[in-house]
Design an enzyme around this catalytic site. Structure first.
Site, PDB file in Angstrom:
ATOM      1  N   GLY A 114       0.866  -1.177   0.000  1.00  0.00           N
ATOM      2  CA  GLY A 114       0.000   0.000   0.000  1.00  0.00           C
ATOM      3  C   GLY A 114       0.894   1.215   0.000  1.00  0.00           C
ATOM      4  O   GLY A 114       1.432   1.594   1.028  1.00  0.00           O
ATOM      5  N   HIS A 115       1.114   1.777  -1.181  1.00  0.00           N
ATOM      6  CA  HIS A 115       2.028   2.912  -1.292  1.00  0.00           C
ATOM      7  C   HIS A 115       1.207   4.202  -1.386  1.00  0.00           C
ATOM      8  O   HIS A 115       0.477   4.401  -2.351  1.00  0.00           O
ATOM      9  CB  HIS A 115       2.942   2.735  -2.512  1.00  0.00           C
ATOM     10  CG  HIS A 115       3.893   1.587  -2.357  1.00  0.00           C
ATOM     11  ND1 HIS A 115       4.609   1.049  -3.392  1.00  0.00           N
ATOM     12  CD2 HIS A 115       4.259   0.882  -1.255  1.00  0.00           C
ATOM     13  CE1 HIS A 115       5.372   0.064  -2.938  1.00  0.00           C
ATOM     14  NE2 HIS A 115       5.163  -0.062  -1.646  1.00  0.00           N
TER      15      HIS A 115
END
Ligand code: IMP
Length: 433
Positions: free
Chosen positions: A42-43
């Site tokens: 999850g960037h």
């Protein structure tokens, strides 16, 4: 535009803020390529006040003209990919013409997600704390030589049908109450293949040509070194090589193509999921870091465990990856603390440990040896120059660099692109000139 290809990867247990750093550096590159992991990542990237959370697509996608590459080392859930693409389109970002997906990438199929959940339930108290995205089982099928690759969707239908049938019946044997039908899955795969067709490519060839043309590529890691299947806190790890070795195998590029390695590390430590975290804090201080840093998983929303900066961990990451420099993130979260600590070694019943141990029992018995430094009350949020930081914050960074053995070339002082210090004269500058 730079000529040096660099890898940007996590130096701790993930969630260091790689998304922001990759996004920040992207204007210097022609392509950004993810080499491992899947949509467990999850960037988070903030661009002009808008929040974007990317899972599979490289964090360079917000910059028009940059090609984003998903390598063969990544495991791709086609439905998760489409969801992400549709979400980006809704936010005004078009991927067509600048997204490439390796024809050799393996797929995450619905039964992988079920197997992930089942395997965690079976482990009970010894569970890994996975993201339940099917990552581990998809890599298991890859290594077990029964995985389905993206090119399989676009090739011989009869062969694909046989693969899907065999995989589904094997899964039905493992999950007793399961009666998954292979036919709808086959249809779904064929239609996914059709949607992906324009993006499917020989990624290694594309990258080789890009580099031959004198254009630079950024290799983007997901998760982090301490979650690496070989070098992390096994078995509490993800199922891929998040450290620098994954670049070569996960994209089909030679080691000499990597001209620099930037490790991303938080000014403290966090971890999500189970497994050892030597500097873990509890109580008020942990809550303070969690709330201050908004330490909740970008993919799963789970609260992250928080602790002091661990220089043993970052020294280890520096050795495994050959880190040239660090991008130190979330310094501002430490603002206002009366004192700050960093761990320089571990005390064990058998003496002092200065290197990160392989055996988790040794790690569990290890007590962090801390150095305590004065905190700072003045805010560091949004600082763009080193001189703008309070002297105590600069002292903390100096000590952190000495203890880790890696210089901090970038210091992030907030989530927005502009809230960043790039140290003049650092190696990072030399990569871009
Ligand atoms: P998996 O990758 O879903 O199999 O999870 C294995 C371990 O890696 C668990 O501890 C997860 O919490 C952790 N993990 C996976 N992806 C991330 C990430 O993007 N950030 C932090 N931890 C992660």
């Amino acid at each position: 535009m730079s000529k040096t290809n660099i890898a940007v990867l996590g130096a701790q247990w993930g969630d260091e803020g790689k998304g922001k750093i990759v996004d920040l550096l992207t204007p210097n590159f022609s392509a950004v390529a993810r080499y491992q992991g899947g949509h467990n990542a999850g960037h988070t990237v903030y661009a002009d006040g808008t929040k974007f959370v990317l899972h599979l697509i490289p964090s360079g996608i917000l910059h028009p003209g940059v090609t984003c590459v998903i390598g063969n080392g990544v495991v791709v859930d086609p439905l998760a990919l489409f969801k992400e693409i549709d979400e980006l389109a809704r936010m005004g970002i078009a991927v067509d013409g600048r997204l490439l997906v390796s024809e050799k990438a393996h797929m995450i199929l619905p039964y992988h997600r079920e197997l992930d959940v089942l395997s965690e339930a079976r482990r009970g108290e010894r569970k890994i704390g996975t993201t339940s995205r099917g990552i581990g089982p998809a890599y298991e099928d890859k290594v077990g030589r029964r995985g389905i690759r993206i090119c399989d969707l676009l090739g011989d239908r009869a062969a694909l049908q046989q693969e899907v049938r065999e995989n589904v019946s094997a899964r039905n044997r493992i999950i007793k109450e399961s009666t998954l039908d292979w036919k709808p899955l086959l249809e779904q795969l064929i239609s996914s293949g059709e949607r992906m067709r324009p993006w499917v490519a020989d990624v290694s060839l594309f990258l080789a040509r890009t580099m031959q043309a004198g254009k630079a590529v950024m290799f983007e890691g997901a998760q982090a070194t301490l979650l690496d299947i070989d070098h992390g806190t096994y078995p509490f790890v993800t199922s891929s090589n998040a450290s620098v070795g994954g670049v070569c195998t996960g994209l089909g590029v030679p080691p000499r193509a990597i001209g620099g390695v930037l490790g991303v590390a938080k000014a403290y430590t966090t971890r999500v999921g189970e497994g050892p975290l030597p500097t873990e804090l509890s109580g008020e201080l942990a809550d303070r870091l969690r709330e201050g840093g908004q330490e909740y998983g970008a993919s799963t929303g789970r609260p992250r465990r928080c602790g002091w900066f661990d220089a043993v961990v970052v020294r280890y990451s520096a050795r495994i990856n050959g880190l040239d420099a660090l991008a130190l993130t979330k310094l501002d979260v430490l603002d206002g603390l009366p004192e700050v600590r960093l761990c320089t070694g571990y005390r064990t019943p058998n003496g002092t440990l200065s290197e990160f141990p392989a055996d988790l029992r040794a790690l569990a018995a290890a007590e962090p040896i801390y150095e305590t430094l004065p905190g700072w009350s003045r805010s560091t949020k949004g600082a763009t120059r080193l001189e703008g930081l309070p002297p105590a914050a600069r002292r903390y960074i100096d000590r952190l660099e000495e203890a880790s053995g890696v210089p901090c070339a970038i210091i992030s002082t907030g989530s927005d692109r502009g809230e960043t210090i790039v140290r003049p004269g650092s190696i990072v500058e030399s990569w871009f000139t």
